[in-house]
Scaffold this motif. Sequence first.
Motif, PDB file in Angstrom:
ATOM      1  N   MET A   2       0.827  -1.205   0.000  1.00  0.00           N
ATOM      2  CA  MET A   2       0.000   0.000   0.000  1.00  0.00           C
ATOM      3  C   MET A   2       0.865   1.261   0.000  1.00  0.00           C
ATOM      4  O   MET A   2       0.512   2.262  -0.637  1.00  0.00           O
ATOM      5  CB  MET A   2      -0.953   0.013   1.195  1.00  0.00           C
ATOM      6  N   ASN A   3       1.988   1.234   0.701  1.00  0.00           N
ATOM      7  CA  ASN A   3       2.884   2.390   0.691  1.00  0.00           C
ATOM      8  C   ASN A   3       3.441   2.647  -0.702  1.00  0.00           C
ATOM      9  O   ASN A   3       3.576   3.796  -1.129  1.00  0.00           O
ATOM     10  CB  ASN A   3       4.027   2.190   1.683  1.00  0.00           C
ATOM     11  N   ILE A   4       3.766   1.588  -1.409  1.00  0.00           N
ATOM     12  CA  ILE A   4       4.265   1.738  -2.775  1.00  0.00           C
ATOM     13  C   ILE A   4       3.178   2.309  -3.669  1.00  0.00           C
ATOM     14  O   ILE A   4       3.424   3.208  -4.482  1.00  0.00           O
ATOM     15  CB  ILE A   4       4.782   0.388  -3.316  1.00  0.00           C
ATOM     16  N   PHE A   5       1.950   1.809  -3.540  1.00  0.00           N
ATOM     17  CA  PHE A   5       0.846   2.326  -4.348  1.00  0.00           C
ATOM     18  C   PHE A   5       0.567   3.787  -4.040  1.00  0.00           C
ATOM     19  O   PHE A   5       0.303   4.584  -4.949  1.00  0.00           O
ATOM     20  CB  PHE A   5      -0.418   1.491  -4.134  1.00  0.00           C
ATOM     21  N   ARG A   6       0.623   4.166  -2.775  1.00  0.00           N
ATOM     22  CA  ARG A   6       0.388   5.564  -2.407  1.00  0.00           C
ATOM     23  C   ARG A   6       1.491   6.467  -2.957  1.00  0.00           C
ATOM     24  O   ARG A   6       1.230   7.574  -3.409  1.00  0.00           O
ATOM     25  CB  ARG A   6       0.332   5.711  -0.894  1.00  0.00           C
ATOM     26  N   ALA A   7       2.726   6.000  -2.896  1.00  0.00           N
ATOM     27  CA  ALA A   7       3.850   6.812  -3.343  1.00  0.00           C
ATOM     28  C   ALA A   7       3.868   6.996  -4.861  1.00  0.00           C
ATOM     29  O   ALA A   7       4.330   8.025  -5.356  1.00  0.00           O
ATOM     30  CB  ALA A   7       5.161   6.188  -2.880  1.00  0.00           C
ATOM     31  N   THR A   8       3.368   6.017  -5.585  1.00  0.00           N
ATOM     32  CA  THR A   8       3.432   6.095  -7.039  1.00  0.00           C
ATOM     33  C   THR A   8       2.133   6.552  -7.686  1.00  0.00           C
ATOM     34  O   THR A   8       2.092   6.751  -8.903  1.00  0.00           O
ATOM     35  CB  THR A   8       3.819   4.725  -7.629  1.00  0.00           C
ATOM     36  N   ALA A  13      -0.776   8.995 -12.323  1.00  0.00           N
ATOM     37  CA  ALA A  13      -1.793   9.884 -12.897  1.00  0.00           C
ATOM     38  C   ALA A  13      -1.157  10.877 -13.867  1.00  0.00           C
ATOM     39  O   ALA A  13      -1.683  11.122 -14.966  1.00  0.00           O
ATOM     40  CB  ALA A  13      -2.537  10.613 -11.790  1.00  0.00           C
ATOM     41  N   ILE A  14      -0.031  11.450 -13.488  1.00  0.00           N
ATOM     42  CA  ILE A  14       0.653  12.410 -14.357  1.00  0.00           C
ATOM     43  C   ILE A  14       1.168  11.715 -15.612  1.00  0.00           C
ATOM     44  O   ILE A  14       1.030  12.237 -16.726  1.00  0.00           O
ATOM     45  CB  ILE A  14       1.796  13.111 -13.592  1.00  0.00           C
ATOM     46  N   ALA A  15       1.760  10.542 -15.462  1.00  0.00           N
ATOM     47  CA  ALA A  15       2.297   9.816 -16.615  1.00  0.00           C
ATOM     48  C   ALA A  15       1.199   9.397 -17.584  1.00  0.00           C
ATOM     49  O   ALA A  15       1.399   9.428 -18.803  1.00  0.00           O
ATOM     50  CB  ALA A  15       3.077   8.599 -16.142  1.00  0.00           C
ATOM     51  N   GLY A  17      -1.694  10.985 -18.147  1.00  0.00           N
ATOM     52  CA  GLY A  17      -2.092  12.184 -18.877  1.00  0.00           C
ATOM     53  C   GLY A  17      -1.046  12.611 -19.893  1.00  0.00           C
ATOM     54  O   GLY A  17      -1.374  12.980 -21.032  1.00  0.00           O
ATOM     55  N   MET A  18       0.222  12.567 -19.515  1.00  0.00           N
ATOM     56  CA  MET A  18       1.287  12.952 -20.436  1.00  0.00           C
ATOM     57  C   MET A  18       1.374  11.998 -21.617  1.00  0.00           C
ATOM     58  O   MET A  18       1.672  12.414 -22.739  1.00  0.00           O
ATOM     59  CB  MET A  18       2.634  12.998 -19.701  1.00  0.00           C
ATOM     60  N   THR A  19       1.123  10.714 -21.396  1.00  0.00           N
ATOM     61  CA  THR A  19       1.144   9.748 -22.489  1.00  0.00           C
ATOM     62  C   THR A  19       0.073  10.086 -23.523  1.00  0.00           C
ATOM     63  O   THR A  19       0.343  10.064 -24.730  1.00  0.00           O
ATOM     64  CB  THR A  19       0.917   8.327 -21.946  1.00  0.00           C
ATOM     65  N   ILE A  20      -1.108  10.422 -23.053  1.00  0.00           N
ATOM     66  CA  ILE A  20      -2.187  10.783 -23.979  1.00  0.00           C
ATOM     67  C   ILE A  20      -1.831  12.053 -24.748  1.00  0.00           C
ATOM     68  O   ILE A  20      -2.052  12.150 -25.964  1.00  0.00           O
ATOM     69  CB  ILE A  20      -3.514  10.944 -23.212  1.00  0.00           C
ATOM     70  N   ILE A  21      -1.251  13.034 -24.063  1.00  0.00           N
ATOM     71  CA  ILE A  21      -0.883  14.288 -24.717  1.00  0.00           C
ATOM     72  C   ILE A  21       0.190  14.056 -25.768  1.00  0.00           C
ATOM     73  O   ILE A  21       0.109  14.566 -26.885  1.00  0.00           O
ATOM     74  CB  ILE A  21      -0.423  15.328 -23.673  1.00  0.00           C
ATOM     75  N   ILE A  22       1.203  13.283 -25.439  1.00  0.00           N
ATOM     76  CA  ILE A  22       2.288  13.029 -26.387  1.00  0.00           C
ATOM     77  C   ILE A  22       1.802  12.206 -27.570  1.00  0.00           C
ATOM     78  O   ILE A  22       2.210  12.434 -28.712  1.00  0.00           O
ATOM     79  CB  ILE A  22       3.477  12.359 -25.669  1.00  0.00           C
ATOM     80  N   LEU A  23       0.902  11.249 -27.338  1.00  0.00           N
ATOM     81  CA  LEU A  23       0.365  10.446 -28.435  1.00  0.00           C
ATOM     82  C   LEU A  23      -0.442  11.286 -29.419  1.00  0.00           C
ATOM     83  O   LEU A  23      -0.513  10.959 -30.607  1.00  0.00           O
ATOM     84  CB  LEU A  23      -0.512   9.310 -27.894  1.00  0.00           C
ATOM     85  N   THR A  24      -1.052  12.365 -28.956  1.00  0.00           N
ATOM     86  CA  THR A  24      -1.827  13.222 -29.846  1.00  0.00           C
ATOM     87  C   THR A  24      -0.978  14.317 -30.481  1.00  0.00           C
ATOM     88  O   THR A  24      -1.507  15.169 -31.192  1.00  0.00           O
ATOM     89  CB  THR A  24      -3.006  13.861 -29.099  1.00  0.00           C
ATOM     90  N   GLY A  25       0.308  14.309 -30.239  1.00  0.00           N
ATOM     91  CA  GLY A  25       1.209  15.239 -30.903  1.00  0.00           C
ATOM     92  C   GLY A  25       1.503  16.511 -30.139  1.00  0.00           C
ATOM     93  O   GLY A  25       2.085  17.434 -30.684  1.00  0.00           O
ATOM     94  N   GLY A  26       1.129  16.588 -28.892  1.00  0.00           N
ATOM     95  CA  GLY A  26       1.383  17.789 -28.102  1.00  0.00           C
ATOM     96  C   GLY A  26       2.463  17.550 -27.064  1.00  0.00           C
ATOM     97  O   GLY A  26       3.056  16.480 -26.979  1.00  0.00           O
ATOM     98  N   ILE A  27       2.719  18.573 -26.289  1.00  0.00           N
ATOM     99  CA  ILE A  27       3.647  18.455 -25.173  1.00  0.00           C
ATOM    100  C   ILE A  27       3.182  19.429 -24.098  1.00  0.00           C
ATOM    101  O   ILE A  27       2.674  20.506 -24.408  1.00  0.00           O
ATOM    102  CB  ILE A  27       5.104  18.742 -25.582  1.00  0.00           C
ATOM    103  N   ASP A  28       3.292  19.030 -22.854  1.00  0.00           N
ATOM    104  CA  ASP A  28       2.853  19.869 -21.742  1.00  0.00           C
ATOM    105  C   ASP A  28       3.989  19.957 -20.738  1.00  0.00           C
ATOM    106  O   ASP A  28       4.323  18.979 -20.081  1.00  0.00           O
ATOM    107  CB  ASP A  28       1.601  19.280 -21.096  1.00  0.00           C
ATOM    108  N   VAL A  31       3.117  20.345 -16.202  1.00  0.00           N
ATOM    109  CA  VAL A  31       2.516  19.321 -15.342  1.00  0.00           C
ATOM    110  C   VAL A  31       3.106  19.373 -13.932  1.00  0.00           C
ATOM    111  O   VAL A  31       2.377  19.384 -12.949  1.00  0.00           O
ATOM    112  CB  VAL A  31       2.701  17.922 -15.961  1.00  0.00           C
ATOM    113  N   GLY A  32       4.401  19.407 -13.831  1.00  0.00           N
ATOM    114  CA  GLY A  32       5.046  19.454 -12.516  1.00  0.00           C
ATOM    115  C   GLY A  32       4.749  20.734 -11.768  1.00  0.00           C
ATOM    116  O   GLY A  32       4.517  20.722 -10.558  1.00  0.00           O
ATOM    117  N   ALA A  33       4.732  21.849 -12.486  1.00  0.00           N
ATOM    118  CA  ALA A  33       4.462  23.130 -11.844  1.00  0.00           C
ATOM    119  C   ALA A  33       3.026  23.199 -11.330  1.00  0.00           C
ATOM    120  O   ALA A  33       2.781  23.695 -10.222  1.00  0.00           O
ATOM    121  CB  ALA A  33       4.730  24.267 -12.827  1.00  0.00           C
TER     122      ALA A  33
END
Length: 87
Positions: A2-8, A13-15, A17-28, A31-33
């Motif tokens: 559970m600690n591993i799941f909470r930490a990751t 979630a960020i990865a 979303g970024m995968t979907i954005i990169i697959l559609t040809g964009g870049i964001d 995200v970190g900010a």
Amino acid sequence: MMNIFRATSINLAIATGMTIIILTGGIDLSVGAIAALTAVVALKLSLTPLGFLAVPIALLVGITAGLINGALVAYVGLPPFIATLVP
């Protein structure tokens, strides 16, 4: 486990979303900010008498920042790299 799941969970979630954005040809680049901004908003609000509203308000701040970035890309016509360079 559970600690591993909470930490990751945030990185997952960020990865996702970024995968979907990169697959559609964009870049964001913001995200970190935006994740850091929402964390600070949630922390600051949790220390006030309005602590029970910390998570919903932090989510609204993150959604608003994302909508501003999306509007800059979709309606203003800025390239995603430039629009998300400085959130």
